[in-house]
Design a protein around this motif. Structure first.
Motif, mmCIF file in Angstrom:
data_model
loop_
_atom_site.group_PDB
_atom_site.id
_atom_site.type_symbol
_atom_site.label_atom_id
_atom_site.label_comp_id
_atom_site.label_asym_id
_atom_site.label_seq_id
_atom_site.Cartn_x
_atom_site.Cartn_y
_atom_site.Cartn_z
ATOM 1 N N VAL A 140 -16.077 -20.079 24.144
ATOM 2 C CA VAL A 140 -15.381 -21.374 24.171
ATOM 3 C C VAL A 140 -14.960 -21.692 25.599
ATOM 4 C CG1 VAL A 140 -13.399 -22.670 23.289
ATOM 5 C CG2 VAL A 140 -14.593 -21.022 21.816
ATOM 6 N N ARG A 141 -15.151 -22.906 26.007
ATOM 7 C CA ARG A 141 -14.807 -23.302 27.365
ATOM 8 C C ARG A 141 -13.316 -23.138 27.594
ATOM 9 N NH1 ARG A 141 -18.083 -29.040 27.420
ATOM 10 N NH2 ARG A 141 -20.163 -28.165 27.108
ATOM 11 N N GLY A 142 -13.022 -22.492 28.709
ATOM 12 C CA GLY A 142 -11.621 -22.292 29.054
ATOM 13 C C GLY A 142 -10.963 -21.148 28.343
ATOM 14 N N SER A 143 -11.701 -20.383 27.536
ATOM 15 C CA SER A 143 -11.090 -19.303 26.788
ATOM 16 C C SER A 143 -11.020 -18.019 27.557
ATOM 17 C CB SER A 143 -11.883 -19.079 25.492
ATOM 18 O OG SER A 143 -13.195 -18.636 25.810
ATOM 19 N N ARG A 144 -11.563 -17.950 28.788
ATOM 20 C CA ARG A 144 -11.593 -16.706 29.528
ATOM 21 C C ARG A 144 -10.558 -16.650 30.651
ATOM 22 N NH1 ARG A 144 -13.687 -13.738 25.760
ATOM 23 N NH2 ARG A 144 -15.563 -14.683 24.910
ATOM 24 N N GLY A 145 -9.774 -17.628 30.728
ATOM 25 C CA GLY A 145 -8.665 -17.531 31.659
ATOM 26 C C GLY A 145 -8.949 -18.038 33.047
ATOM 27 N N GLY A 146 -10.110 -18.467 33.385
ATOM 28 C CA GLY A 146 -10.399 -18.916 34.731
ATOM 29 C C GLY A 146 -10.342 -20.399 34.836
ATOM 30 N N ARG A 147 -11.039 -21.088 33.971
ATOM 31 C CA ARG A 147 -11.055 -22.549 34.003
ATOM 32 C C ARG A 147 -10.645 -23.010 32.631
ATOM 33 N NH1 ARG A 147 -16.637 -23.549 37.397
ATOM 34 N NH2 ARG A 147 -16.339 -21.809 38.796
ATOM 35 N N GLY A 148 -9.873 -23.911 32.585
ATOM 36 C CA GLY A 148 -9.302 -24.187 31.323
ATOM 37 C C GLY A 148 -9.251 -25.572 30.883
ATOM 38 N N CYS A 149 -10.104 -26.457 31.295
ATOM 39 C CA CYS A 149 -9.941 -27.846 30.960
ATOM 40 C C CYS A 149 -11.075 -28.416 30.154
ATOM 41 C CB CYS A 149 -9.719 -28.656 32.222
ATOM 42 S SG CYS A 149 -8.368 -28.051 33.219
ATOM 43 N N GLY A 150 -12.139 -27.760 30.021
ATOM 44 C CA GLY A 150 -13.217 -28.244 29.238
ATOM 45 C C GLY A 150 -14.039 -29.291 29.848
ATOM 46 N N GLU A 151 -13.987 -29.523 31.113
ATOM 47 C CA GLU A 151 -14.819 -30.535 31.733
ATOM 48 C C GLU A 151 -16.251 -30.054 31.850
ATOM 49 O OE1 GLU A 151 -11.621 -29.577 34.569
ATOM 50 O OE2 GLU A 151 -12.412 -28.446 33.026
ATOM 51 N N GLU A 152 -17.194 -30.976 32.093
ATOM 52 C CA GLU A 152 -18.603 -30.653 32.102
ATOM 53 C C GLU A 152 -18.944 -29.696 33.228
ATOM 54 O OE1 GLU A 152 -20.838 -31.383 29.936
ATOM 55 O OE2 GLU A 152 -19.512 -32.579 28.720
ATOM 56 N N GLY A 153 -18.329 -29.873 34.342
ATOM 57 C CA GLY A 153 -18.624 -29.015 35.445
ATOM 58 C C GLY A 153 -18.035 -27.647 35.319
ATOM 59 N N GLU A 154 -17.228 -27.409 34.311
ATOM 60 C CA GLU A 154 -16.552 -26.138 34.155
ATOM 61 C C GLU A 154 -17.036 -25.423 32.901
ATOM 62 O OE1 GLU A 154 -14.733 -25.058 36.449
ATOM 63 O OE2 GLU A 154 -14.710 -26.898 37.616
ATOM 64 N N ASP A 155 -18.301 -25.513 32.569
ATOM 65 C CA ASP A 155 -18.847 -24.824 31.413
ATOM 66 C C ASP A 155 -18.744 -23.314 31.598
ATOM 67 O OD1 ASP A 155 -21.489 -27.204 30.871
ATOM 68 O OD2 ASP A 155 -19.479 -27.083 30.022
ATOM 69 N N ALA A 156 -18.635 -22.603 30.467
ATOM 70 C CA ALA A 156 -18.568 -21.139 30.509
ATOM 71 C C ALA A 156 -19.927 -20.576 30.922
ATOM 72 C CB ALA A 156 -18.161 -20.594 29.146
ATOM 73 N N VAL A 157 -19.892 -19.448 31.617
ATOM 74 C CA VAL A 157 -21.134 -18.867 32.125
ATOM 75 C C VAL A 157 -21.821 -17.989 31.085
ATOM 76 C CG1 VAL A 157 -20.391 -18.954 34.501
ATOM 77 C CG2 VAL A 157 -19.815 -16.965 33.113
ATOM 78 N N MET A 158 -21.189 -17.717 29.945
ATOM 79 C CA MET A 158 -21.817 -17.024 28.808
ATOM 80 C C MET A 158 -22.361 -15.656 29.217
ATOM 81 S SD MET A 158 -23.542 -20.519 27.329
ATOM 82 C CE MET A 158 -24.218 -19.855 25.824
ATOM 83 N N GLU A 159 -23.629 -15.410 29.044
ATOM 84 C CA GLU A 159 -24.164 -14.064 29.236
ATOM 85 C C GLU A 159 -24.300 -13.671 30.699
ATOM 86 O OE1 GLU A 159 -27.783 -13.788 27.082
ATOM 87 O OE2 GLU A 159 -26.834 -14.086 25.134
ATOM 88 N N MET A 160 -24.049 -14.584 31.613
ATOM 89 C CA MET A 160 -24.091 -14.211 33.017
ATOM 90 C C MET A 160 -22.934 -13.294 33.406
ATOM 91 S SD MET A 160 -26.661 -15.067 34.829
ATOM 92 C CE MET A 160 -27.533 -14.399 33.427
ATOM 93 N N ARG A 161 -21.928 -13.193 32.514
ATOM 94 C CA ARG A 161 -20.864 -12.231 32.774
ATOM 95 C C ARG A 161 -21.409 -10.806 32.780
ATOM 96 N NH1 ARG A 161 -15.855 -14.483 32.319
ATOM 97 N NH2 ARG A 161 -15.751 -16.550 31.380
ATOM 98 N N LEU A 162 -22.458 -10.581 32.012
ATOM 99 C CA LEU A 162 -23.043 -9.242 31.979
ATOM 100 C C LEU A 162 -23.676 -8.884 33.310
ATOM 101 C CD1 LEU A 162 -24.736 -9.526 28.473
ATOM 102 C CD2 LEU A 162 -22.576 -8.393 29.018
#
Length: 1522
Positions: A1397-1419
């Motif tokens: 979920v966007r903003g659920s990881r504590g770094g970016r938290g607003c849900g804007e388009e430019g702030e999408d979660a990086v998903m599997e790139m965390r690995l």
């Protein structure tokens, strides 16, 4: 033109000269053949089955035969045309009077045939009228001879009498009556009422008689019971009195001795110093104690003299109270405290925690705003924090907002290209762990499923078996039969041989072999029909071995059914060859493998293709009759397979089975007609079949076959009697045939002869043949000889049983030999005693021939125990083990090799040979011990490179950690494997456990307050405290996802129960109709409906898979994996659907397209297999599904920058808005600067900016596609109806993944901090339960009859040249669910990142388009944690599977003497072990695929971003564009 004109004129002349034919005797169906007489055209063509009567000049001349004929014009004339076909005539209804003056209305059907056309033409004027009248008059006369009751009972004899009477009169007419059948018999209504009353009266009479007999038996039983009770009571009273008298006598003696000793001691004491004073003291004490009884027995009350001394009484009372108070135990407060410590954290209230000092820094003492972020700070005593399912997963630090410079490199567009997970560490550890399990299973199975000891000795004619002084060669005597014909009809169950003429509508397999019952009833002295019971397992190879050697099979022999090895034990074929008899074999080629070079002549035919019903049978029929006519044979063995293959393909209740049984009926009739007087015919089935046509188990339907014995000369004394056996064991055929053919009984036979085939001793002519008692004696002595030899070689028969059998044989031997010496007739009980001895020997052998090796079993069990412990430890220490310094397997490998070589050298020196099993066991055991010792040394928490702390030994080995619900459920399931009821109903129980554990996830989330949004807090609104990780909308969305997926899970689990098969023990259970292939269905509409449902389900599966890949943008790529998804996936589905359509086509449906259908049955599945192989290979070669989009101008990027936006939430303070707005402004400024630098420096590096699509699911997309392609390939090996089950499997997998991902999101556990990416125990356990659930939901059971052997012939309708490929296909079919869930296991690691979920990881938290979660790139940015998480997930899944195998091993070891061990527990062990082997192999394939993807991603980054400027590219989040 002239020829055409001539034909037209001839036709016109023929029409003009047509004459009306005389009244011919034809049926309406034949009227077109004889409506007019043909004209004499000189050249005539007579049709088949017609006779044309020709008159020459008005006088009979000749009869024209079918074919070409020539007549003389004008002189010759065709006078009559007679049909030689069978004619059916309805006899009109007529009235007749029975012998008891009852008027009946009766009609019938007459079947005739013209035998002599001349007599039919000139012998009678109107044949139809004449025959009809004759039938009516004959019927009336025959009915007049019978009473009404006999008319119904003797209907068959009445028909035969009518036929006989008609034939006597119609012989002069050239007509033969073939049969006459009475259609209906109508009686007057009042007579019918009388008959009904008579039936009711008879029934009442029977009921009264039975009731009176029951009362009589009950009274007798009650009287007998009372009599026995009185006798037993009197005997008990007698014994009681005797025991009481003996006890009293002993008591008197003991008292006397004690009193004497006391007197002696007293006298000795009085003689010592101060003895008198002691005696005086004793007397005083007795005097004082006597006062206590004065007031108890009389009304005299004794009071103390100082009753007024209150002080003395109080002092005395306080003294007593103080003494009692000292003995009263104090209340322990710590006991309750200990009980509180045993409870889980979430069951102990905060008040109790503060009261008992469980949590020093309780979050309840903090402000409500800080409670959400600091919930794990002070929980030192309660253990680590908990995941979505409530189970400890990792340490969780306080969640604080992450600043821009603290964000991961992936979120800033800085993905390191040189980071790669430690695949060379994970894969060797998993391989070593699987090897430990494999060695343990191998050793235990080697000790549990050992074949019994084979005695390699052969019987000879010189063996002294008959009574007498010296050796006597009974082989030189004239045998009872010189020849024998053995017809083996595979799977000829006893129900097929029964004939019931009262069944008006028999099933397809009923009443199809009337020759057996007809022969037994008409020739009782020449034939018998017995139920023929086989010993399980009922597979073909074991049955052939059983009825040729006379020995009992063992369970492990089932494994040899794919590759039959030669029989080394003494057998009938070997004995016949030793005696010089010529054995000719034809049929199943299994015999050629079992008896190589043993036949005089053999004609084997391929037998493994169960879809081929005719090749073997037709091949036998081509040579059977010609061989019987010749003289170059003594014993003829023919093994037919059509009935068995028809059962496997269509089941017994199919018209094809009726046709095949009818063919066998004709074969038996033809063989009987060709037999000579000195030949014995044996028709037998090697086993039966279930209602679905399968066999291999031990149910009565599978073990009961038919045995038919016949000889043209009398061989039985008379009709069947009560003394004859009701059921004949298969082993009894061996000694019977041996003695009848004059050969020695095979050495290892434990069967007993069939006495009805041998004459009694007083029968005339028995002197030249073996009598019943002589045959029994020879049989008994042979069995005793084998028992002595076997007991000398093996020690598995208990000494008590062996001594009893030897004593019984000695008694019988002396009794029989004395009878022979004295020449007196044997006692009547001798024969029954010999039979009882033979039965007891067979029962003893059957009970003890499960020959176990306790040492191997114990070692295998120990290895499995250490493997399970090692697997659990490895799952908890995965973070430590993946470090470079600690992950090496050099030491365990070196120790294992050293110890293995040492054990091999010791064996070589001590025994002279090496047994590899013990070398493997020693090496693996030493390596396991070394690993566990090294793990035990990890007591202190290890600090990793990233600053995280690994698990402490005392923490992950604590009892509280081991008793978590997610571990208790599989442990309870493993313990339940000791119950046969659980194994029988495992499919439904596993479904219940799956749903129960899945429901625990939302319950626990709600318990911790994570399932619903938190209530508004004024501190948070004022901006004094950090805002929650998830917005209320996101929490509601994830909660709805969990609840919706739970609903989908329940629906799938419920409908999956409709695809289960049935075990024999389940009583009235009906197997799912979807388990039957479409070719078995006879209803075309139902077949079309099933096919449409199957195709729709297949299309939905492919659509859902493609939709998922399309949603995450993985189909934008032009790589090989995307090509497989776009083209290979739909082509594979098309080939599968066409194959189902072709395989469902009946053989006789499209005769003109038969060759095309045969080619399609061969080509379509192979094309699908080829597409599957190509698709899987493409995924392994190029697994990336990333699409790169270049942007050459800076303006393109600047124009796409989103404007600063405010959050659209309510109740947010200006401080919060300002804190939200400042990062956006800073981010826009940074992007503008980057655009300026990019535009200015583009000419220098000539590298445009890039945007990657599908990068967020770069790991999960290939794994998902791999599972999808593999699933469709496995579906091809199943019946068509299983497509619905596979669709439910896909939906359930998706539901489980979404529940797992949403629970992780709601629990608020960070995934990229020190906690790592580990997967909790709960989803792993649920995943393994789903694999077992769909093992049952695809129609499989842990029984051998449930194996779907038809999978071996998908794409190979003509059979296989070897056995490896069919065994591989059957294995894929059986363990399809294990394979899919094992390959898809890494999805449990990826899916929470996929649905981040966007903003659920504590770094970016607003849900804007430019702030999408990086998903599997965390690995990618945490390779070490990625490797640790993958290793932990794999080991946890292996631990669950290994625990199930360990439980099955324990159940088989503990219950190895249980009644149900070979029916329930041993098959369960085999299926669990095989399922573990398959699952572990495909789990390694799934892990290897993940490692291959990681390598490909690293190479992709290196190609895309040079090392000097890797941080300049902007990587966009994955887009849902297709």
């Amino acid at each position: 033109m002239m020829l055409r004109t001539l034909c037209r004129r001839s036709a016109a002349i023929l029409q003009q000269t047509q004459q009306s034919a005389p009244r011919l005797w034809v049926t309406p169906a034949q009227q077109r053949w004889a409506s007019s007489l043909p004209m004499n055209t000189v050249v005539l063509f007579v049709p088949q089955q017609e006779a044309w009567v020709v008159e020459r000049m008005g006088r009979y001349h000749r009869i024209l035969e079918p074919g070409l004929n020539f007549l003389i014009p004008v002189l010759d004339k065709i006078r009559y045309v007679q049909s030689l076909k069978e004619i059916v005539i309805d006899v009109p209804e007529q009235s007749a009077v029975s012998l008891d003056n009852v008027t009946l209305q009766i009609d019938g059907v007459l079947y005739l045939r013209i035998l002599d056309p001349f007599k039919a033409s000139y012998g009678v004027e109107d044949p139809e009228y004449a025959v009809t009248q004759l039938a009516q008059t004959t019927m009336r006369s025959e009915l007049g001879k019978l009473t009404l009751d006999k008319v119904f009972r003797e209907r068959e004899s009445l028909n035969s009498n009518i036929v006989h009477s008609i034939n006597q009169a119609s012989d002069e007419w050239g007509i033969r009556c073939l049969r006459y059948e009475i259609k209906d018999i109508h009686v007057p209504p009042r007579v019918k009422e009388s008959m009904q009353m008579q039936v009711e009266a008879e029934r009442k009479k029977r009921a009264t008689v039975l009731e009176s007999e029951g009362m009589r038996e009950a009274a007798i039983n009650v009287a007998e019971g009372r009599k026995q009770a009185q006798i037993l009571a009197s005997e008990g009273e007698k014994a009681e009195q005797i025991n009481q008298a003996a006890g009293e006598a002993q008591a008197v003696l003991a008292k006397a001795e004690a009193k004497a000793k006391a007197i002696r001691l007293l006298s000795d004491a009085l003689t010592e110093q101060n003895g008198n004073a002691a005696a005086s003291l004793n007397v005083a004490e007795q005097y004082i104690s006597a006062f206590s009884n004065l007031a108890k027995q009389t009304n005299t009350i004794l009071l103390p003299s100082n009753t007024g001394d209150i002080t003395g009484m109080v002092t005395q009372a306080m003294t007593i109270y103080s003494a009692l108070a000292k003995t009263t135990p104090a209340t322990s407060v710590e006991a309750a405290q200990e009980k509180k410590d045993e409870l889980p954290d979430f069951l102990v209230s905060p008040e109790e925690q503060r009261t008992h000092n469980l949590v020093p820094n309780s979050p309840e003492s903090l402000s409500p705003g800080l409670k959400r972020y600091n919930y794990s700070v002070g929980y030192r005593k309660t253990g680590p924090s908990r995941t979505s399912a409530g189970f400890p997963a990792r340490n969780v630090d306080a969640a604080v907002p992450m600043k821009l410079h603290d964000r991961p490199q992936a979120e800033r567009g800085e993905i390191p290209a040189n980071t790669r997970m430690k695949g060379l560490t994970v894969l060797p550890l998993l391989l070593w762990l699987c090897a430990a399990y494999f060695v343990g299973i191998y050793l235990f199975v080697g000790g549990f499923l050992l074949v019994r000891l084979e005695v390699n000795r052969t019987s000879t004619c010189e063996d002294v078996l008959q009574p007498g002084e010296g050796p006597r060669d009974f082989c030189q005597a004239q045998p009872r039969f010189r020849r024998a014909v053995v017809l083996i009809v595979d799977a000829l169950k006893i129900d097929f041989a029964r004939f019931d003429p009262t069944r008006t509508a028999p099933r397809p397999y009923e009443n199809r072999l009337p020759v057996l019952e007809e022969t037994v009833s008409s020739r009782p002295t020449q034939s018998r029909l017995y139920p023929f019971r086989a010993d399980p397992p009922t597979t073909t190879m074991q049955r052939i071995k059983g009825f040729t050697t006379g020995s009992l099979p063992t369970f492990v022999d089932v494994g040899n059914n794919f590759a039959s090895s030669a029989i080394l034990e003494d057998n009938l074929i070997h004995q016949l060859g030793q005696m010089g008899k010529r054995v000719v074999f034809m049929g199943d080629d299994t015999w050629e493998n079992l008896f190589p070079k043993k036949f005089y002549r053999s004609l084997p035919f391929p037998s493994f293709n169960v879809k081929d019903l005719h090749t073997v049978d037709n091949g036998i029929l081509q040579h059977l009759y010609t061989t019987m006519v010749g003289d170059d044979w003594d014993v003829l063995v023919a093994h037919f397979l059509g009935v068995d293959h028809c059962g496997h393909r269509f089941g017994p209740d199919h018209p094809a089975m009726g046709d095949k049984l009818t063919q066998m009926d004709g074969v038996i009739r033809s063989v009987i007609d060709r037999l000579q007087n000195d030949t014995l015919l044996v028709v037998m089935g090697d086993h039966g079949m279930t209602d679905t046509g399968d066999h291999g188990g031990e149910s009565q339907k599978e073990t009961d076959a038919a045995l038919f014995l016949y000889s043209p000369s009398p061989v039985f004394p008379g009709p069947p009697s009560q003394d004859e056996p009701d059921v004949v064991p298969q082993t009894d055929l061996v000694p019977t045939l041996a003695l009848l053919l004059g050969i020695p009984i095979p050495f290892s036979s434990v069967g007993q002869v069939l006495l009805p085939l041998f004459p009694p001793p007083q029968t005339e002519g028995a002197v030249t043949r073996l009598s019943q008692l002589e045959a029994l004696w020879i049989n008994t002595k042979q069995v005793n000889r084998f028992l002595e030899t076997y007991s000398g070689l093996a020690k598995d028969i208990t000494p008590e049983s062996l001594s009893e059998l030897k004593a019984e044989f000695s008694r019988l031997s002396s009794e029989y030999l004395s009878t022979v010496r004295e020449g007196r007739p044997p006692p009547p009980h001798l024969a029954s005693s010999l039979q009882a001895y033979l039965t007891s020997v067979r029962d003893t052998c059957r009970a003890t021939w499960a020959r176990f090796n306790p040492v191997k079993m114990a070692v295998g069990l120990a290895l499995l125990t250490f493997a399970c412990l090692m697997c659990f430890v490895m799952s908890e220490l995965s973070t430590v083990l993946t470090e470079e310094k600690r992950a090496g397997l050099k030491a365990p490998t070196a120790v294992a090799v050293t110890v293995g070589v040492g054990v091999a050298a010791a064996q070589l020196l001590a025994r002279g040979y090496v047994e590899a099993a013990w070398c493997l066991a020693a090496g693996m055991f030493s390596s396991e011990v070394l690993f566990l010792w090294r793990a035990w040394r990890l007591n202190s928490p290890a600090v990793l490179k990233n600053g995280a702390k690994a698990s402490k030994l005392s923490r992950w080995m604590s009892l509280r950690r081991l008793l978590l619900p997610s571990l208790v459920v599989p442990l309870l399931r493993c313990a339940s494997l000791l119950s046969d009821s659980y194994v029988i109903y495992e499919g439904r129980v596993v479904t219940f456990l799956l749903l129960s554990l899945a429901l625990c996830i939302p319950i626990h989330l709600n318990w911790n307050g994570h399932l619903l949004p938190p209530t508004p807090d004024p501190l948070k609104s004022a901006g004094l405290l950090p805002s929650p990780t998830l917005s209320p909308a996101a929490i509601r969305k994830e909660s709805s996802t969990i609840l919706g997926c739970l609903g989908v899970l329940m629906i799938c689990a419920y409908f999956s129960l409709s695809f289960h098969g049935c075990r024999e023990e389940q009583g009235f259970c009906q197997p799912s109709p979807f388990l039957s292939p479409l070719s078995r269905l006879q209803d075309n509409q139902l077949k079309n409906l099933y096919y449409i449902l199957s195709v729709i389900s297949l299309a939905v599966c492919a659509y859902l898979l493609r939709l998922c890949l399309c949603h995450y943008g993985n189909l934008n790529s032009s790589g090989r994996t995307a090509f497989a998804a776009r083209w290979i996936l739909p082509l594979l589905c098309i080939c599968t659907g066409l194959h189902w359509a072709v395989s469902a086509t009946p053989e006789d449906g499209f005769r003109k397209l038969a060759e095309l259908i045969r080619v399609a049955q061969l080509a379509l599945p192979r094309a699908a297999f080829g597409l599957l192989g190509v698709g899987l290979s493409l995924i392994l070669v190029d697994p990336l599904t990333v699409f790169v989009k270049t942007r050459t101008a800076a303006s393109a990027r600047s124009s796409a920058l989103p404007l600063p936006r405010y959050r659209a939430s309510t109740g947010i303070s200006p401080q919060a808005e300002l804190r939200h707005l400042i990062p956006q402004i800073y981010q826009r400024m940074r992007r503008s600067l980057e655009d300026g630098e990019l535009s200015g420096g583009a000419e220098e590096d000539n590298r445009p900016a890039v945007e990657a699509y599908g990068l967020g699911t770069v790991y999960s997309a290939p794994v998902l596609l791999f599972c999808g392609l593999l699933g469709i390939g496995l579906l091809l090996l199943h019946p068509e109806g299983m497509t619905l089950s596979f669709l439910l499997l896909l939906l359930e997998m998706g539901a489980l993944l979404h529940i797992h991902a949403s629970s992780i999101t709601l629990s608020g556990s960070p995934r990229s901090t020190s906690g790592g990416f580990n997967v909790p125990w709960t989803p792993v356990v649920v995943w393994s339960l789903a694999a077992t659930q769909f093992f049952h939901a695809t129609g499989h059971l842990p029984t051998f009859p449930s194996i779907q052997w038809g999978a071996a012939f998908v794409g190979f309708p003509d059979g296989h040249a070897g056995t490896i490929l069919p065994a591989f296909l059957v294995t894929l079919n059986t363990f399809a669910s294990h394979i899919l869930f094992a390959v898809g296991c890494p999805l449990l690691l990826f899916w929470p990142l996929v649905r981040e979920v966007r903003g659920s990881r504590g770094g970016r938290g607003c849900g804007e388009e430019g702030e999408d979660a990086v998903m599997e790139m965390r690995l990618r940015e945490n390779p070490h944690q990625f490797s640790a998480a993958l290793l932990q997930l794999s080991t946890r899944y292996l631990f669950i599977l290994g625990a199930q195998v360990f439980s099955s091993v324990c159940a088989a070891a503990i219950l190895r003497r249980h009644l149900m061990v070979w029916k329930v527990f041993a098959p369960k062990l085999m299926f669990e072990a095989s399922g573990f082997l398959v699952s572990s192999m495909f789990l390694l394939i799934g892990v290897t695929l993940v490692l291959r993807i990681d390598v490909a991603v690293g190479r992709w980054f290196k190609r895309l971003i040079p090392d000097v400027s890797r941080s300049d590219s902007g990587l966009a989040a994955p887009k849902a564009q297709c």
